[in-house]
Design an enzyme around this catalytic site. Structure first.
Site, PDB file in Angstrom:
ATOM      1  CG  HIS B 205     -15.469  -5.479  -0.503  1.00 40.66           C
ATOM      2  ND1 HIS B 205     -14.263  -6.105  -0.333  1.00 40.66           N
ATOM      3  CD2 HIS B 205     -15.161  -4.191  -0.819  1.00 40.66           C
ATOM      4  CE1 HIS B 205     -13.279  -5.238  -0.524  1.00 40.66           C
ATOM      5  NE2 HIS B 205     -13.807  -4.070  -0.808  1.00 40.66           N
ATOM      6  CB  SER B 209     -16.080   0.245  -5.729  1.00 44.34           C
ATOM      7  OG  SER B 209     -15.284  -0.380  -4.775  1.00 44.34           O
ATOM      8  CE  LYS B 231      -6.697   5.401 -11.229  1.00 42.07           C
ATOM      9  NZ  LYS B 231      -7.451   5.157 -12.433  1.00 42.07           N
ATOM     10  CG  ASP B 232      -5.823   2.307  -3.675  1.00 46.27           C
ATOM     11  OD1 ASP B 232      -6.420   3.094  -4.429  1.00 46.27           O
ATOM     12  OD2 ASP B 232      -6.408   1.480  -2.950  1.00 46.27           O
ATOM     13  CD  GLU B 275      -6.135  20.524  17.062  1.00 44.85           C
ATOM     14  OE1 GLU B 275      -5.360  19.714  16.551  1.00 44.85           O
ATOM     15  OE2 GLU B 275      -5.796  21.682  17.354  1.00 44.85           O
TER      16      GLU B 275
END
Lengths: 71, 404
Positions: B205, B209, B231-232, B275
């Site tokens: 920030h 972005s 949107k998120d 994994e």
């Protein structure tokens, strides 16, 4: 926080469904798909050829090994 | 914007408001930018489910496996907590890897966001350590033998290696002391990840972005709420569906069946496989026949990632405008997929050779990054097609020399 920016004015009005923006979702879908493929087919090949090629090579190699031991 | 609740102007709320509500976001960011917030959601899911699992788990070699079974059978909703936590780790890595490759494609690591990238790599490292020690806790066969193999790698370090291994184990083998310290660290590390994530966000920030065009977007910003929030949210819903499929329909597909067998130090499993999210790094480790060389190669993976913003010489951020880099990016993705596949194959021909070539390919991407930026800059400068061809030829020659 990225300095002082003048944010674009926001108008709170109807929801996206009321704006009928979803109707444009499939608009020109054929053209968009064609454009995507046309622009990115080389990139798609650089991704797929090494993966599929290596897998095919490994399977082929193992098959030959198997046959070699059998006979 | 004109009417703002006065509470949002109060000290604590104003910070919240500045970073999550009125935060100026580029208007053109795509769905690929949603993986950051999704990773935050995954961390919250892992911490919450983990805290409740810890209420019923017993970190003792005689009881750990049974306490997990107790969670699954006797605790109300315990099966859901455990499957969410186990599959949540996989989801977290899927989201973070996608977030990472998005950053790589759109050049989000480039100046002035070097710190954001480096903090991201630190978070990834912390995640890897947390996930590894978390996998040891159920005290199944793969937990025990995975812990034995991976912690033993430290013995490759000259002079102090054996001392480090003894210190990690808290004894002379993977035992109760190991399980206890792993449990303690597994509870602690997610909170350190949360702290590092806040720093990651603060560093982001500071400059704002990046965006798909990779250009300065100061003139075209919109508020985070409601536009980017919505949107998120689309991504969160899609993620919830994807996550639910694993939790409710295939909860063990990403795990190893051997981990349903209690740990037995006297019986080694036929194939010790980590994994899935560790497989690419594991493949690089196994590709080098020397133990110390393998450990050094793993170190080099993270050094390469940390160094990326500083070795990058391209003035253009987004790969949409870097056609040559775009191809190398997709080759790197293919390479990582290949390494992931090789990591779960037995150590025999032809997998060894493919793994070694793929390992070289991984580092090759980072080796050509400085050259690539300079060559692309020359290509942009020389719009003359003929000259462009000669620059391309010199670039390919330099790659050939580097490869050789």
């Amino acid at each position: 926080m990225g300095g002082k920016y003048k944010l674009k004015e926001v108008t709170y009005s109807l929801g996206p469904d009321s704006w009928e923006v979803m109707r444009g979702l499939w608009k020109g879908a054929g053209y968009k798909t064609h454009k995507r493929i046309h622009e990115n087919w080389v990139s798609a090949l650089t991704l797929l050829v090494p993966v599929i090629g290596s897998y095919w090579y490994a399977e082929n190699y193992r098959e030959k090994e198997k046959l070699h031991h059998r006979h | 914007m004109a009417r703002r609740l006065s509470i949002l102007k109060q000290p604590i709320f104003s910070t919240f408001n500045n970073h999550l509500i009125d935060y100026p976001t580029p208007s053109n960011i795509s769905y690929w930018w949603g993986f950051g917030s999704l990773a935050g959601l995954c961390l919250v899911i892992q911490i919450l489910t983990g805290v409740f699992l810890a209420m019923h788990y017993t970190p003792h070699v005689d009881l750990a496996f049974l306490s997990v079974e107790h969670i699954m059978r006797d605790v109300k909703g315990g099966w859901l907590l455990r499957y969410m936590h186990a599959n949540g780790a996989s989801m977290f890595f899927i989201v973070v890897y996608l977030h990472f490759f998005r950053g790589l494609y759109y050049g989000s690591y480039a100046s002035p966001r070097e710190l954001v990238w480096c903090l991201g790599v630190v978070i990834l490292l912390l995640m890897i350590v947390t996930a590894f020690i978390g996998y040891v806790l159920p005290w199944g066969q793969m937990s025990f033998w995975g812990a034995t193999v991976i912690t033993s790698l430290a013995s490759a370090i000259p002079v102090v290696g054996d001392t480090i291994v003894t210190w990690l184990w808290g004894g002379f083998s993977v035992d109760n002391a190991t399980l206890n310290r792993f449990f303690s660290l597994h509870y602690l590390l997610p909170f350190i990840i949360a702290g590092a994530s806040i720093l990651h966000l603060a560093a982001l920030h500071q400059y704002g972005s990046n965006n798909p065009l990779g250009i300065n977007s100061s003139v075209d910003k919109i508020a985070f709420y409601p536009y980017i929030y919505v949107k998120d949210l689309v991504g969160w819903v899609a993620f919830a569906i994807f996550f639910s499929i694993f939790v409710f329909y295939a909860p063990n597909v990403l795990g190893h069946p051997d981990n349903y067998i209690p740990a037995n130090p006297m019986s080694t499993p036929a194939h010790i496989v980590p994994e899935w999210y560790f497989l690419p790094v594991y493949a690089i480790l196994r590709s080098i026949p020397n133990k110390l060389g393998g450990v050094a190669a793993i170190g080099l993976v993270f050094v390469s990632l940390l160094a990326l913003p500083f070795i990058n010489t391209s003035y253009v951020r987004s790969s949409s405008f870097r056609p040559i880099h775009q191809k190398f990016f997709w080759l790197l993705v293919a390479d990582c997929l290949l390494l992931g596949w090789i990591g779960c194959q037995p150590v025999e021909a032809p997998y060894v050779t493919i793994g070694q070539i793929a390992s070289v390919g991984f580092f090759f991407y980072f080796a050509i990054t400085p050259i690539l930026g300079k060559c692309e800059a020359r290509l942009i400068k020389n719009s003359n097609a003929c000259e462009a061809r000669s620059v391309l030829a010199s670039f390919l020659t330099s790659i050939g020399l580097l490869w050789w």
